[in-house]
Design an enzyme around this catalytic site. Structure first.
Site, mmCIF file in Angstrom:
data_model
loop_
_atom_site.group_PDB
_atom_site.id
_atom_site.type_symbol
_atom_site.label_atom_id
_atom_site.label_comp_id
_atom_site.label_asym_id
_atom_site.label_seq_id
_atom_site.Cartn_x
_atom_site.Cartn_y
_atom_site.Cartn_z
ATOM 1 N N ASP A 49 0.758 -1.225 0.053
ATOM 2 C CA ASP A 49 -0.006 0.021 -0.070
ATOM 3 C C ASP A 49 0.797 1.255 -0.013
ATOM 4 O OD1 ASP A 49 -3.030 0.970 2.043
ATOM 5 O OD2 ASP A 49 -2.085 1.694 -0.052
ATOM 6 N N SER A 50 0.374 2.197 -0.566
ATOM 7 C CA SER A 50 1.253 3.344 -0.744
ATOM 8 C C SER A 50 1.409 4.491 0.422
ATOM 9 C CB SER A 50 0.454 4.233 -2.122
ATOM 10 O OG SER A 50 -0.886 4.339 -1.527
ATOM 11 N N GLY A 51 0.649 4.248 1.284
ATOM 12 C CA GLY A 51 0.944 5.295 2.697
ATOM 13 C C GLY A 51 0.123 5.971 3.038
ATOM 14 N N GLY A 52 -0.729 6.688 2.250
ATOM 15 C CA GLY A 52 -1.328 8.082 2.398
ATOM 16 C C GLY A 52 -2.520 7.378 3.335
ATOM 17 N N PHE A 53 -3.154 6.339 3.147
ATOM 18 C CA PHE A 53 -4.215 5.922 4.164
ATOM 19 C C PHE A 53 -3.588 5.625 5.717
ATOM 20 C CE2 PHE A 53 -8.270 3.788 5.129
ATOM 21 C CZ PHE A 53 -8.073 3.066 6.031
ATOM 22 N N ASP B 31 -2.745 8.083 -2.988
ATOM 23 C CA ASP B 31 -4.027 8.447 -2.906
ATOM 24 C C ASP B 31 -4.463 9.036 -1.679
ATOM 25 O OD1 ASP B 31 -4.129 5.950 -1.278
ATOM 26 O OD2 ASP B 31 -6.328 5.567 -1.963
ATOM 27 N N GLN C 56 -11.668 6.533 -6.128
ATOM 28 C CA GLN C 56 -12.281 7.114 -5.024
ATOM 29 C C GLN C 56 -13.506 7.581 -5.127
ATOM 30 O OE1 GLN C 56 -11.131 6.867 -1.754
ATOM 31 N NE2 GLN C 56 -9.084 6.386 -2.115
ATOM 32 N N GLY D 116 -11.457 3.942 -0.713
ATOM 33 C CA GLY D 116 -12.543 4.826 0.119
ATOM 34 C C GLY D 116 -13.626 4.289 0.774
ATOM 35 N N ASP E 277 -7.574 -7.644 0.951
ATOM 36 C CA ASP E 277 -6.599 -7.770 2.127
ATOM 37 C C ASP E 277 -7.442 -7.184 3.290
ATOM 38 O OD1 ASP E 277 -6.149 -4.650 1.498
ATOM 39 O OD2 ASP E 277 -5.320 -5.095 3.426
ATOM 40 N N CYS F 215 -12.082 -28.717 10.050
ATOM 41 C CA CYS F 215 -10.684 -27.874 9.700
ATOM 42 C C CYS F 215 -9.446 -28.548 9.589
ATOM 43 C CB CYS F 215 -10.579 -26.542 10.535
ATOM 44 S SG CYS F 215 -9.260 -25.330 10.014
ATOM 45 N N CYS G 3 -6.407 -27.554 9.658
ATOM 46 C CA CYS G 3 -5.191 -26.522 10.180
ATOM 47 C C CYS G 3 -4.302 -27.274 11.198
ATOM 48 C CB CYS G 3 -5.476 -25.272 10.224
ATOM 49 S SG CYS G 3 -6.069 -24.758 12.042
ATOM 50 N N CYS H 135 -6.511 -27.136 14.474
ATOM 51 C CA CYS H 135 -7.596 -28.059 14.714
ATOM 52 C C CYS H 135 -7.143 -29.500 14.612
ATOM 53 C CB CYS H 135 -8.384 -27.750 13.561
ATOM 54 S SG CYS H 135 -9.236 -25.944 13.643
ATOM 55 N N HIS I 55 -4.920 -20.638 12.214
ATOM 56 C CA HIS I 55 -6.395 -21.169 11.837
ATOM 57 C C HIS I 55 -7.220 -20.109 10.995
ATOM 58 C CE1 HIS I 55 -10.451 -22.866 12.283
ATOM 59 N NE2 HIS I 55 -10.725 -21.440 12.559
HETATM 60 N N1 LIG Z 1 -4.227 3.533 -0.345
HETATM 61 C C1 LIG Z 1 -5.384 2.939 0.140
HETATM 62 N N2 LIG Z 1 -5.278 2.176 1.172
HETATM 63 C C2 LIG Z 1 -6.524 1.967 1.882
HETATM 64 C C3 LIG Z 1 -6.739 0.948 2.848
HETATM 65 C C4 LIG Z 1 -7.911 0.694 3.311
HETATM 66 N N3 LIG Z 1 -8.020 -0.152 4.523
HETATM 67 C C5 LIG Z 1 -9.461 0.082 4.667
HETATM 68 N N4 LIG Z 1 -10.064 -0.681 5.583
HETATM 69 C C6 LIG Z 1 -9.302 -1.318 6.861
HETATM 70 C C7 LIG Z 1 -10.270 -1.318 7.828
HETATM 71 C C8 LIG Z 1 -10.228 -2.195 8.878
HETATM 72 C C9 LIG Z 1 -9.382 -1.974 10.013
HETATM 73 C C10 LIG Z 1 -9.036 -2.884 11.087
HETATM 74 C C11 LIG Z 1 -9.491 -3.868 11.122
HETATM 75 C C12 LIG Z 1 -9.281 -4.844 12.146
HETATM 76 C C13 LIG Z 1 -10.376 -4.776 13.390
HETATM 77 O O1 LIG Z 1 -10.066 -5.622 14.361
HETATM 78 C C14 LIG Z 1 -10.342 -4.404 10.056
HETATM 79 C C15 LIG Z 1 -10.849 -3.630 8.862
HETATM 80 N N5 LIG Z 1 -9.863 0.874 3.819
HETATM 81 C C16 LIG Z 1 -9.140 1.344 3.006
HETATM 82 C C17 LIG Z 1 -8.974 2.167 2.035
HETATM 83 C C18 LIG Z 1 -7.818 2.646 1.505
HETATM 84 C C19 LIG Z 1 -7.530 3.627 0.479
HETATM 85 O O2 LIG Z 1 -8.616 4.316 -0.059
HETATM 86 N N6 LIG Z 1 -6.423 3.794 -0.034
HETATM 87 ZN ZN LIG Z 2 -8.397 -24.784 11.855
#
Ligand SMILES: Nc1nc2cc3nc(NCCc4ccc(CCO)cc4)[nH]c3cc2c(=O)[nH]1
Ligand SMILES: [Zn+2]
Length: 372
Positions: free
Chosen positions: A92-96, A146, A189, A216, A266, A304, A306, A309, A335
């Protein structure tokens, strides 16, 4: 072969299955990427991550630029060598992450300056610097730099943010250059507004990328609103390129996203929740810290295969969790990642066989409410 390509093998409704070919190996889609933020999937050896069925994992520009720095990883042979994972890595590119983790952030057309959440040191990320960092890491799939607006946000704020991200996408493309065997993905976005999502998709398609992310989302909008966007957004993107939904999600989010045309996802959920005792199974979710598991000789999930399990009881896993033993994080993470990959494998097979509807019905039918 030193090229990057995507071939669709079958579709079933809007769901697709295929293969992304990269110089470091093939990625079976739909694919789930375990998150390896600080050059490790927490509590897992790389060979264990592979054993769960993962073809690709995710790394983070933000974390690695702060520690140990991209330059040091480059000097040591790149991220694959550094973390002993020779298969594909998407970064990932870092902005988020800057917006969700760093302190004292200043956002301008140029990029973002911020203070490290680790030691307070000052840093800058721009499209150009993000491309350089991801190149130094040796990432196979690079994400555009972004801006992901925090929700709730006024539509005009979302529009301006999206348009800046599109200008940054052009700068990312320019700075990425021509790198055979490496891919650059654009990020759509536009919040939950169809017109803005369309404008973003058009802008990205005009620039041209090797794959397209739906960004987004998974920022607190909830599943209904997310699915509402996914009912139209993926198909605004080129159908012959991979579509990647960032940050998703729970098992039923993942299934619903694949049903709406998503090829890659992811999420930290399976690994992070494994460390908090939350266990995902085909019959629903349980938390191993609950006292009801203390004397239970059964595995987490009878069906399962794994290591957790096959070899350990709930009683044992309850004990080591309560005792804060390191093996608890290892076994529960293994798991959960294994189960998430099993869902992906099930969907790939079902889409190939034209029986995705039936597979979805079965998936939803076996999930009990409450304790399992
Ligand atoms: N560059 C870029 N990266 C992103 C990463 C993101 N990650 C999310 N959501 C993650 C939400 C998320 C955070 C924590 C947990 C664990 C809870 O226990 C689960 C989901 N939305 C996202 C949007 C963007 C995006 O627009 N641009
Ligand atoms: Zn398992």
């Amino acid at each position: 072969m030193s090229t990057f390509s995507f071939s669709l093998a079958a579709t079933d409704g809007r769901a697709r299955t295929g293969t992304i070919t990269t110089p470091r190996g093939e990625i079976r889609t739909p694919a789930f990427m375990p998150v390896g933020t600080a050059a490790t999937v927490k509590a897992m050896l790389p060979e264990s991550v592979r054993a769960t069925g993962a073809d690709i994992l995710l790394g983070n520009t933000y974390h690695l630029m702060l520690r140990p720095t991209a330059e040091r990883i480059d000097r040591l042979g790149g991220l694959h060598r550094f973390m002993n994972w020779e298969r594909p890595i998407l970064t990932d590119s870092g902005g988020f992450q800057v917006m969700s983790l760093a302190g004292l952030r200043k956002l301008t057309e140029q990029g973002v300056t911020f203070k490290s959440h680790i030691d307070g040191s000052k840093h800058e990320l721009t499209p150009e610097r993000s491309m350089e960092i991801q190149r130094l890491l040796g990432s196979d799939i690079v994400m555009c730099f972004d801006e992901c607006p925090a929700l709730p946000a006024e539509e005009n704020v979302v529009a301006e943010s999206m348009r800046m991200s599109m200008r940054w996408a052009a700068r990312s493309r320019e700075a990425f250059g021509d790198r055979p065997g490496h891919a650059l993905f654009g990020i759509q976005q536009g919040g939950v507004t169809e017109e803005l999502r369309g404008e973003s998709a058009e802008a990205l398609t005009k620039i041209g990328f090797d794959g397209y992310a739906v960004g987004g989302l998974a920022v607190g909008e909830g599943q209904e609103a997310m699915f509402g966007v996914l009912d139209y957004a993926p198909e605004m993107l080129p159908q012959d390129k991979p579509r990647y939904l960032m940050g998703v999600g729970k098992p039923d989010d993942i299934v619903g996203a694949v049903a709406r045309g998503i090829d890659m996802m992811d999420c930290v959920l399976p690994s992070r929740s494994g460390r908090t005792g939350q266990v995902f199974t085909r019959r629903g979710v349980l938390n191993i810290k609950n006292a009801r598991h203390m004397d239970d000789p059964r595995p987490l999930d009878e069906a399962c295969s794994c290591p957790a399990c096959l070899n350990y009881s709930r009683a044992y896993l309850h004990h080591v969790f309560r005792s804060q033993e390191i093996i608890s994080s290892m076994l529960l993470t293994w798991h959960n990642l294994h189960y998430f990959q099993e869902i992906m494998e099930g969907m790939r097979g079902a889409i190939s066989a034209g029986r995705f509807e039936a597979w979805q019905a079965e998936f939803h039918a076996t999930r009990a409410e409450g304790d399992i």
